[in-house]
Scaffold this motif. Structure first.
Motif, PDB file in Angstrom:
ATOM      1  N   SER A 229       0.820  -1.204   0.000  1.00 41.80           N
ATOM      2  CA  SER A 229       0.000   0.000   0.000  1.00 41.80           C
ATOM      3  C   SER A 229       0.853   1.253   0.000  1.00 41.80           C
ATOM      4  O   SER A 229       0.514   2.234  -0.655  1.00 41.80           O
ATOM      5  N   LEU A 230       1.972   1.204   0.715  1.00 45.38           N
ATOM      6  CA  LEU A 230       2.843   2.378   0.711  1.00 45.38           C
ATOM      7  C   LEU A 230       3.422   2.606  -0.688  1.00 45.38           C
ATOM      8  O   LEU A 230       3.545   3.740  -1.147  1.00 45.38           O
ATOM      9  N   ILE A 231       3.730   1.503  -1.379  1.00 46.90           N
ATOM     10  CA  ILE A 231       4.192   1.651  -2.765  1.00 46.90           C
ATOM     11  C   ILE A 231       3.090   2.287  -3.612  1.00 46.90           C
ATOM     12  O   ILE A 231       3.337   3.181  -4.417  1.00 46.90           O
ATOM     13  N   ASN A 232       1.846   1.837  -3.385  1.00 42.70           N
ATOM     14  CA  ASN A 232       0.731   2.430  -4.117  1.00 42.70           C
ATOM     15  C   ASN A 232       0.572   3.916  -3.823  1.00 42.70           C
ATOM     16  O   ASN A 232       0.306   4.710  -4.730  1.00 42.70           O
ATOM     17  N   VAL A 233       0.737   4.284  -2.566  1.00 44.97           N
ATOM     18  CA  VAL A 233       0.647   5.713  -2.215  1.00 44.97           C
ATOM     19  C   VAL A 233       1.702   6.494  -2.997  1.00 44.97           C
ATOM     20  O   VAL A 233       1.411   7.517  -3.616  1.00 44.97           O
ATOM     21  N   ALA A 234       2.934   5.960  -2.989  1.00 44.36           N
ATOM     22  CA  ALA A 234       4.007   6.650  -3.692  1.00 44.36           C
ATOM     23  C   ALA A 234       3.700   6.755  -5.179  1.00 44.36           C
ATOM     24  O   ALA A 234       3.870   7.823  -5.787  1.00 44.36           O
TER      25      ALA A 234
END
Lengths: 368, 372, 245
Positions: A229-234
């Motif tokens: 999810s953090l990758i998606n946010v980025a």
């Protein structure tokens, strides 16, 4: 701790193995951002209209060409009678018809008063009123221009400034919403399903009879999705800044901290669902029907919450995405700091804590 | 033919056996159709307005009361400074600020010309657009009132006036619900049909029952038809329920012919079910099918013209939406129900969706492999 | 001698993995043919090719006189199949399953009725006819599954580990059903892991690493490998296997 890391490694391996699902997990945000950023705008433009010019004189043609020059309208060239016009409305070919009566210029010059009729397809009421407004102001401008000689007395000139989003791009509104939506989906659905799947296939039993704490087992399932999810946010942020030209007016670090909080909220929700259900299909239905639609509706990014009936407004307070949406909007677009969003942050934290406590309790009961 | 009868018998038995899912299929759309239009309300009213009045004159009072009387605006702040007004915008308590400068009345009378400042929170484009426009036209009206009050009639009548008479066809009361309900019904029918069919064949794969089918002499198109028809019937039932709900609760009676509506919905259902079955033949697990269907559903629904108009999209998106069956259903539902369009008016859409139905189902039959 | 299955160097490759490697054998009409091998030896793959569920990579084969490449639908009309996994509909009742499978094999309504009555009688499932299949114990499910597979009187019936996980008494009853079907002239092609079951077969083949390493009657095999039981024969052949799962 070493055990925990081993568990997390196993979970990562699971996630990496299913390439089809992984592709969708990473592809979804990209496609959504592109659709929302480019394809969807709340602006009304290129609306197809017809001008029924029964006057065909100087004034009517000047107004027509001003309308044609506006980006809001596409004037269809065909000449129509009333019957054809009605058919065109019914076929959905035109959104509006502007009718100049015969002798328009004549009336304007000599009687100082002329009429224009506007017929709008109000089956879409907002578009109809926007288009009517656009046409009215074009006509108003024309009227002012012909009267330049005789200056209009007592004129009030409203000066309008559009804050935050001067070009009225849809993206400003949608990007924070998409972020909430994607994170919600990835975290809630994926955690819930992956835990329930272990229950269904019986591998959960094996993990639970192992000497590790059951809590650790559950937590280790959530960790990979936190990273994903953090990758998606980025990637959503990078796309919005470099592809959609969206500003990040506030602090990026703060944005990531708040996103992490929201992701944890969603993960707890996923864990909560997985504790309460026994089959994948049920978990899917609940996370899809119970989570997706409320997120779209009650987060406020599609529809204004203040327009809803009061009970629904109350319900919207329970939807975590609503608070996250407010936070992202404040940081990204309004450029505000933590002092403006501490209340929302606190609420998200409270929801998370509540969900975790309840799931832990019912998990213990299940084991007992 | 006889084979199909047995297949249908079996599918219907399975559908009716799982009462929980059946109930969900029936109740959920009805509930959603009741709740969603209440929530998905874009009727722009109750725009929150903050007024910063530096003038405190009788004109500024008159203008403010005229604005609040219009019904579109809710006065949420009456502030002494612009800064305070901005705080309201930042806290989302206000959508617009109207700033009336010091000396507004005096200058207007003396100098014939006076400015007003409007600041709009434009993050939400629709609200900004409509709010600004409404406020503009109220100020124009106010301006005319002032003029009539100050000027002898004869002098002002010297300027040419163009009167605009506008009429709102098909929905004279401009009810946003009339616009949303048919669209939401279209989405619900699509979701039910799409998800049920996408999960169905995959479920037989997961449970292994498809082996027993594959080893029998059942013809492929019989098998697909056996799957298609039950969901088609179910889709029509949901559609009928939806029409009833929108009539009973929202008072929406289709202006056009019901048969035309059903004809289109039936052809559309064939197309979307074919799409679901096609996905089903590609996937190995229900989870995969669910995610892939979800992915397409999202694109179909968002680009289907339910919330935002397709005309305003860039060209590439318009081309994409031509391949989106849902956009045709939403369009036709609104045409037939609100405008009373007839069969002839919707022929192009009907033809396109018909082609989708044929292609998707043929593809599903072709892609369903009895052996590998 | 009439052969109902004939294969010649039948091969199935998945990528560079050869699941079934040039197997050649014949099955006579009416015999009970045991198809043995360790896990992963390629039995199921071979069986799936013969049933028309899987396209062979090379070699030829006919089943009931039909070609496994071109005439799979004709083959399917003449065979019955019972897969490793239970694959009747769990959310249908016993009777509904019988009716459905009878129907899709083209049995008339009268035939379906009389046959299902006979079948329920024979399996002593009369009282369970209206129960969901999901609620039956595994052994009953397997027996029902077999009966459904031979409902339309196929020439050959393929059984893929039909007695896996079933108690010894039920296994015995299951083999009674097999003998009964065999007596009616149905050829039985069966894979199993139980060596006592192998002894019930007329002839058996043993597959190792995709190849058929031995094929004869149980008695001949035992004497050939100088073994006292089928267990020893199997162990002798299978311990050299490189793959298993």
């Amino acid at each position: 701790m070493e055990q925990f890391i081993n568990f997390v490694k196993k979970e990562f391996a699971h996630v990496w193995r299913d390439k089809k699902t992984l592709l969708i997990l990473f592809g979804m945000p990209v496609i959504q951002i592109l659709i929302f950023g480019f394809a969807l705008t709340n602006e009304v433009k290129n609306s197809e209209i017809i001008v029924m010019d029964q006057a065909k004189d100087q004034a009517s043609q000047q107004i027509s060409s001003r309308i044609a020059a506006s980006r809001y309208f596409d004037i269809q060239n065909s000449v129509m009678n009333n019957k054809q016009m009605e058919a065109a409305f019914k076929k959905g070919k035109i959104k509006m018809a502007i009718v100049f009566p015969a002798g328009f210029n004549e009336a304007l010059l000599h009687q100082r008063k002329a009429q224009i009729q506007i017929l709008a397809d109000a089956s879409d009421p907002n578009t109809a009123s926007m288009l009517t407004n656009y046409v009215s102001s074009i006509i108003q401008d024309y009227q002012n221009s012909i009267d330049k000689a005789a200056a209009i007395p007592y004129l009030i000139v409203p000066e309008v400034r559009m804050l935050y989003n001067p070009q009225l791009k849809g993206a400003h509104n949608f990007v924070p919403g998409v972020m909430a939506l994607v994170l919600m989906l990835v975290c809630v659905m994926m955690t819930a399903i992956s835990i329930v799947k272990e229950k269904e296939t019986g591998t959960m039993e094996i993990l639970l009879v192992s000497p590790f704490s059951p809590l650790l087992v559950i937590l280790s399932k959530a960790v990979p999705y936190l990273f994903l999810s953090l990758i998606n946010v980025a990637s959503i942020l990078l796309l919005s800044v470099y592809v959609l030209d969206l500003p990040v007016n506030g602090s990026v670090a703060l944005l990531f901290v708040e996103s992490t909080l929201f992701i944890i909220t969603c993960l707890s929700l996923g864990i909560f669902i997985s504790v309460k259900t026994d089959s994948q299909q049920m978990a899917m239905l609940i996370s899809l029907m119970g989570m997706f639609l409320p997120t779209v509706l009650f987060s406020g990014f599609m529809f204004p919450i203040e327009n809803m009936p009061y009970p629904l407004q109350l319900i919207s307070n329970l939807v975590p995405a609503k608070w996250f949406y407010l936070i992202v909007k404040s940081i990204m677009i309004k450029g505000l700091g933590f002092s403006a969003i501490w209340k929302e942050t606190l609420i998200l934290g409270g929801i998370t804590l509540g969900l975790l406590v309840v799931s832990l309790k019912s998990f213990k009961i299940r084991l007992a | 033919m006889r084979t199909i009868r047995f297949l249908l018998e079996k599918e219907f038995r399975q559908i009716f056996r799982n009462k929980a899912i059946l109930l969900l299929i029936i109740i959920m759309p009805v509930m959603q159709l009741i709740i969603l239009p209440l929530a998905a309300n874009y009727e722009v009213k109750n725009i929150n307005l903050a007024v910063v009045d530096h003038d405190h004159s009788s004109y500024s009072q008159k203008l403010i009361s005229k604005i609040t009387a219009s019904g579109y605006f809710k006065l949420t702040g009456y502030n002494a400074s612009f800064k305070e007004g901005m705080k309201l915008i930042e806290a989302d308590k206000a959508d617009l600020i109207l700033e009336i400068p010091h000396g507004f009345e005096r200058n207007l009378v003396r100098e014939n010309h006076q400015q007003l400042f409007i600041v709009v929170n434009a993050i939400n484009g629709v609200k900004a657009n409509l709010g600004g426009a409404y406020l503009g036209s109220i100020i124009r009206d106010f301006n005319n009132d002032i003029r009539l009050q100050l000027l002898p009639v004869s002098k002002f009548s010297g300027a040419a006036v163009i009167e605009i008479s506008s009429s709102n066809l098909f929905n004279p009361l401009m009810k946003y619900k009339f616009f949303m309900v048919p669209g939401i019904l279209a989405i619900l029918v699509t979701m039910i049909g799409g998800f049920l069919s996408a999960l169905n064949i995959v479920k037989e794969k997961e449970f292994g029952t498809i082996e027993q089918i594959n080893v029998s002499p059942i013809r492929k198109h019989h098998f697909i038809l056996g799957k298609l028809i039950p969901f088609w019937v179910l889709g029509n039932v949901v559609f009928t329920l939806g029409l009833l709900v929108s009539w009973l609760i929202y008072g929406i009676e289709p202006l056009g012919n019901l048969l035309v509506l059903y004809l289109f919905a039936s052809v559309f259902l064939l197309a979307i079910l074919g799409f679901g079955l096609l996905i089903s033949t590609f996937c190995d697990t229900q989870q995969q099918a669910m995610f892939i269907m979800f992915f397409f559903m999202m694109i179909f629904i968002l680009m289907g013209g339910l919330f935002t108009s397709i005309d305003s999209m860039p060209d590439w998106a318009k081309i994409v939406s031509r391949f989106n069956p849902v956009s045709y259903l939403i369009e036709v539902m609104r045409m037939v129900i609100l405008k009373g369009s007839g069969l002839r008016d919707i022929l192009p859409q009907l033809g396109t969706v018909g082609v989708f139905a044929i292609v998707l189902n043929a593809w599903a039959v072709w892609n369903y492999k009895k052996r590998n | 001698m009439e052969y109902v299955i004939k294969t010649d160097r039948l091969t199935k490759r998945f990528g560079d993995f050869t699941a079934t490697n040039e197997i050649t054998f014949e099955v006579e009409k009416g015999e009970i043919f045991g198809f043995l091998g360790a896990n992963g030896a390629g039995k199921t793959t071979a069986m799936r090719m013969l049933c028309g569920l899987s396209i062979p990579s090379s070699g030829t084969a006919t089943v009931a006189g039909f070609d496994v490449y071109k005439q799979t639908e004709e083959i399917k009309r003449n065979i019955g199949y019972m897969s490793q996994r239970f694959s009747l509909y769990e959310d249908l009742t016993v009777q509904e399953n019988i009716r459905f499978f009878g129907g899709i094999y083209g049995l008339s309504n009268r035939e379906i009725k009389t046959k299902s009555e006979d079948l329920l009688e024979q399996l002593e499932l009369k009282n369970e006819a209206k129960k969901l299949v999901a609620s039956l114990p595994l052994g009953w499910k397997q027996k029902l599954s077999f009966s459904v597979a031979v409902l339309h009187q196929p020439k050959i019936v393929f059984l893929d580990e039909p007695t896996g996980g079933v108690d010894p008494v039920t296994r015995r009853q299951f083999w009674d059903l097999i003998y009964e079907a065999s007596a009616k002239g149905i050829t039985i092609f069966v894979t199993t892991h139980y060596m006592d079951e192998a002894e019930y077969c007329n002839r058996i083949s043993i597959m190792v690493d995709g190849k058929i390493e031995a094929l004869d009657t149980p008695a001949n095999l035992k004497s050939q490998f100088k073994a006292s039981s089928m267990d020893q024969v199997f162990y002798h052949l299978a311990r050299g296997a490189k793959r298993s799962d």
